[in-house]
Design a protein around this motif. Structure first.
Motif, PDB file in Angstrom:
ATOM      1  N   LEU A  19       0.817  -1.207   0.000  1.00  0.00           N
ATOM      2  CA  LEU A  19       0.000   0.000   0.000  1.00  0.00           C
ATOM      3  C   LEU A  19       0.854   1.261   0.000  1.00  0.00           C
ATOM      4  N   LEU A  20       1.752   1.362   0.971  1.00  0.00           N
ATOM      5  CA  LEU A  20       2.524   2.590   1.129  1.00  0.00           C
ATOM      6  C   LEU A  20       3.554   2.793   0.034  1.00  0.00           C
ATOM      7  N   GLY A  21       3.946   1.710  -0.630  1.00  0.00           N
ATOM      8  CA  GLY A  21       4.961   1.818  -1.669  1.00  0.00           C
ATOM      9  C   GLY A  21       4.571   2.725  -2.818  1.00  0.00           C
ATOM     10  N   TRP A  22       3.264   2.960  -2.977  1.00  0.00           N
ATOM     11  CA  TRP A  22       2.785   3.804  -4.072  1.00  0.00           C
ATOM     12  C   TRP A  22       2.787   5.279  -3.718  1.00  0.00           C
ATOM     13  N   VAL A  23       2.802   5.613  -2.433  1.00  0.00           N
ATOM     14  CA  VAL A  23       2.600   7.003  -2.026  1.00  0.00           C
ATOM     15  C   VAL A  23       3.782   7.610  -1.275  1.00  0.00           C
ATOM     16  N   VAL A  24       4.652   6.803  -0.707  1.00  0.00           N
ATOM     17  CA  VAL A  24       5.794   7.345   0.018  1.00  0.00           C
ATOM     18  C   VAL A  24       6.822   7.865  -0.988  1.00  0.00           C
ATOM     19  N   PRO A  25       7.209   9.130  -0.884  1.00  0.00           N
ATOM     20  CA  PRO A  25       8.167   9.696  -1.853  1.00  0.00           C
ATOM     21  C   PRO A  25       9.454   8.888  -1.921  1.00  0.00           C
ATOM     22  N   VAL A  26      10.062   8.914  -3.065  1.00  0.00           N
ATOM     23  CA  VAL A  26      11.321   8.238  -3.399  1.00  0.00           C
ATOM     24  C   VAL A  26      11.102   6.738  -3.572  1.00  0.00           C
ATOM     25  N   VAL A  27      10.643   6.031  -2.529  1.00  0.00           N
ATOM     26  CA  VAL A  27      10.466   4.587  -2.674  1.00  0.00           C
ATOM     27  C   VAL A  27       9.372   4.257  -3.685  1.00  0.00           C
ATOM     28  N   ASN A  28       8.453   5.215  -3.930  1.00  0.00           N
ATOM     29  CA  ASN A  28       7.402   4.940  -4.911  1.00  0.00           C
ATOM     30  C   ASN A  28       7.937   4.934  -6.342  1.00  0.00           C
ATOM     31  N   LEU A  29       9.222   5.211  -6.485  1.00  0.00           N
ATOM     32  CA  LEU A  29       9.835   5.139  -7.810  1.00  0.00           C
ATOM     33  C   LEU A  29      10.176   3.710  -8.210  1.00  0.00           C
TER      34      LEU A  29
ATOM     35  N   VAL B 232       2.185   9.279 -14.157  1.00  0.00           N
ATOM     36  CA  VAL B 232       1.970   9.821 -12.818  1.00  0.00           C
ATOM     37  C   VAL B 232       2.712  11.135 -12.608  1.00  0.00           C
ATOM     38  N   PHE B 233       3.952  11.192 -13.041  1.00  0.00           N
ATOM     39  CA  PHE B 233       4.796  12.332 -12.697  1.00  0.00           C
ATOM     40  C   PHE B 233       4.948  13.353 -13.811  1.00  0.00           C
ATOM     41  N   SER B 234       4.146  13.217 -14.873  1.00  0.00           N
ATOM     42  CA  SER B 234       4.226  14.197 -15.947  1.00  0.00           C
ATOM     43  C   SER B 234       3.573  15.517 -15.567  1.00  0.00           C
ATOM     44  N   GLY B 235       2.772  15.504 -14.507  1.00  0.00           N
ATOM     45  CA  GLY B 235       2.102  16.717 -14.071  1.00  0.00           C
ATOM     46  C   GLY B 235       0.749  16.939 -14.714  1.00  0.00           C
ATOM     47  N   VAL B 236       0.387  16.118 -15.684  1.00  0.00           N
ATOM     48  CA  VAL B 236      -0.920  16.249 -16.336  1.00  0.00           C
ATOM     49  C   VAL B 236      -1.620  14.891 -16.418  1.00  0.00           C
ATOM     50  N   GLY B 237      -1.107  13.908 -15.691  1.00  0.00           N
ATOM     51  CA  GLY B 237      -1.665  12.565 -15.767  1.00  0.00           C
ATOM     52  C   GLY B 237      -2.513  12.205 -14.566  1.00  0.00           C
ATOM     53  N   LEU B 238      -2.189  11.085 -13.934  1.00  0.00           N
ATOM     54  CA  LEU B 238      -2.993  10.588 -12.836  1.00  0.00           C
ATOM     55  C   LEU B 238      -2.937  11.506 -11.616  1.00  0.00           C
ATOM     56  N   ILE B 239      -1.784  12.093 -11.369  1.00  0.00           N
ATOM     57  CA  ILE B 239      -1.637  12.993 -10.235  1.00  0.00           C
ATOM     58  C   ILE B 239      -1.329  14.378 -10.776  1.00  0.00           C
ATOM     59  N   GLN B 240      -2.251  15.299 -10.565  1.00  0.00           N
ATOM     60  CA  GLN B 240      -2.044  16.653 -11.059  1.00  0.00           C
ATOM     61  C   GLN B 240      -2.689  17.637 -10.095  1.00  0.00           C
ATOM     62  N   ASN B 241      -2.102  18.819 -10.022  1.00  0.00           N
ATOM     63  CA  ASN B 241      -2.612  19.834  -9.107  1.00  0.00           C
ATOM     64  C   ASN B 241      -3.700  20.691  -9.737  1.00  0.00           C
ATOM     65  N   ASP B 242      -3.804  20.652 -11.048  1.00  0.00           N
ATOM     66  CA  ASP B 242      -4.781  21.478 -11.746  1.00  0.00           C
ATOM     67  C   ASP B 242      -6.198  20.950 -11.537  1.00  0.00           C
ATOM     68  N   SER B 243      -7.147  21.866 -11.416  1.00  0.00           N
ATOM     69  CA  SER B 243      -8.557  21.486 -11.392  1.00  0.00           C
ATOM     70  C   SER B 243      -8.991  21.106 -12.805  1.00  0.00           C
ATOM     71  N   THR B 244     -10.186  20.538 -12.916  1.00  0.00           N
ATOM     72  CA  THR B 244     -10.696  20.159 -14.231  1.00  0.00           C
ATOM     73  C   THR B 244     -10.836  21.384 -15.132  1.00  0.00           C
ATOM     74  N   ASP B 245     -11.277  22.509 -14.561  1.00  0.00           N
ATOM     75  CA  ASP B 245     -11.390  23.730 -15.366  1.00  0.00           C
ATOM     76  C   ASP B 245     -10.026  24.190 -15.876  1.00  0.00           C
ATOM     77  N   GLN B 246      -9.001  24.025 -15.066  1.00  0.00           N
ATOM     78  CA  GLN B 246      -7.656  24.420 -15.499  1.00  0.00           C
ATOM     79  C   GLN B 246      -7.136  23.483 -16.588  1.00  0.00           C
TER      80      GLN B 246
END
Length: 237
Positions: free
Chosen positions: A120-130, A165-179
């Motif tokens: 579970l945690l392997g996906w969310v803990v920074p660095v080790v999730n790589l 995941v880490f492209s900034g526009v994929g699964l994890i992104q800070n932008d709202s849908t409107d953005q």
């Protein structure tokens, strides 16, 4: 008798967990997630082709949002459905991953390389999730099928997953849908590249699930064959 055969295939004395159905559910969920991201890409292309309305982007800053167009509203729905599908996909995939990890130990008696909490945690803990999630999958396969080469699809899946995941526009992104809609109006290509990575990861993930599940089912059959000979057709030694 089937239960006797199954237990005889477990040298460590641990009980095997059914993996065939779990693998099918995980593969099906991955396929649906890939389809959901294809639809996102289609809608982003439609937004780009339609062009930004004269009234500007949906999010106009300072908390001001203009009414959505019909196309923008439909993208919101497509995005919401994709989020639900991705959540369900995560649940099914993690359930499968936990099973194959435990089964690898049950079949061989070898302790897993990664503690269970990292499933579970392997996906969310920074660095080790790589690398931890890939490592758990690889460890389950190599333990189950020693001497066999790790399937290429594992590395393809993980590489595309990291891009998505880490492209900034994929699964994890800070932008709202409107953005995201505004980005589709301005420059849609980064969104499409990320979508393609997510879709590719989902497709490769299906092959990963099939490869690891197939290796475990084969190992179980190999362990069960001697038991059939010992028990005999009448169920007695």
């Amino acid at each position: 008798m089937n239960e006797e055969i199954r237990q005889s295939a477990v040298p460590s004395g641990l009980a095997l967990r059914p993996v065939r159905l779990s693998g099918r559910l995980a593969a099906g969920a991955l396929s649906l997630a890939g389809l959901a991201w294809v639809l996102r890409a289609v809608w982003e292309v439609r937004l780009s082709a339609a062009g930004e309305p004269g009234s500007g982007p949906p999010d106009q800053g300072d908390g001001v949002h203009r009414p959505l167009t019909a196309l923008e509203d439909s993208y919101h729905r497509v995005s919401s459905v994709g989020g639900v599908v991705a959540f369900l996909c995560a649940l099914f995939f993690l359930a499968w991953l936990w099973r194959v990890r435990d089964n690898a130990r049950a079949l061989t008696g070898q302790r897993p390389k990664y503690a269970g909490i990292w499933v579970l945690l392997g996906w969310v803990v920074p660095v080790v999730n790589l690398w931890f999630p890939r490592g758990i999958v690889a460890d389950a396969f190599r333990t189950t099928a020693p001497g066999r080469k790790l399937p290429v699809c594992v590395n393809v899946w993980w590489g595309l997953w990291l891009v998505g995941v880490f492209s900034g526009v994929g699964l994890i992104q800070n932008d709202s849908t409107d953005q995201v809609i505004a980005r589709a109006y301005g420059e849609v290509w980064p969104l499409l590249v990320s979508d393609a990575a997510v879709v590719g990861a989902a497709v490769a993930g299906v092959f990963v699930v099939r490869a690891v599940t197939g290796a475990q089912l084969e190992r179980i059959r190999q362990g069960a064959a001697p038991a059939v000979e010992r028990v005999g057709p009448g169920g007695e030694d």
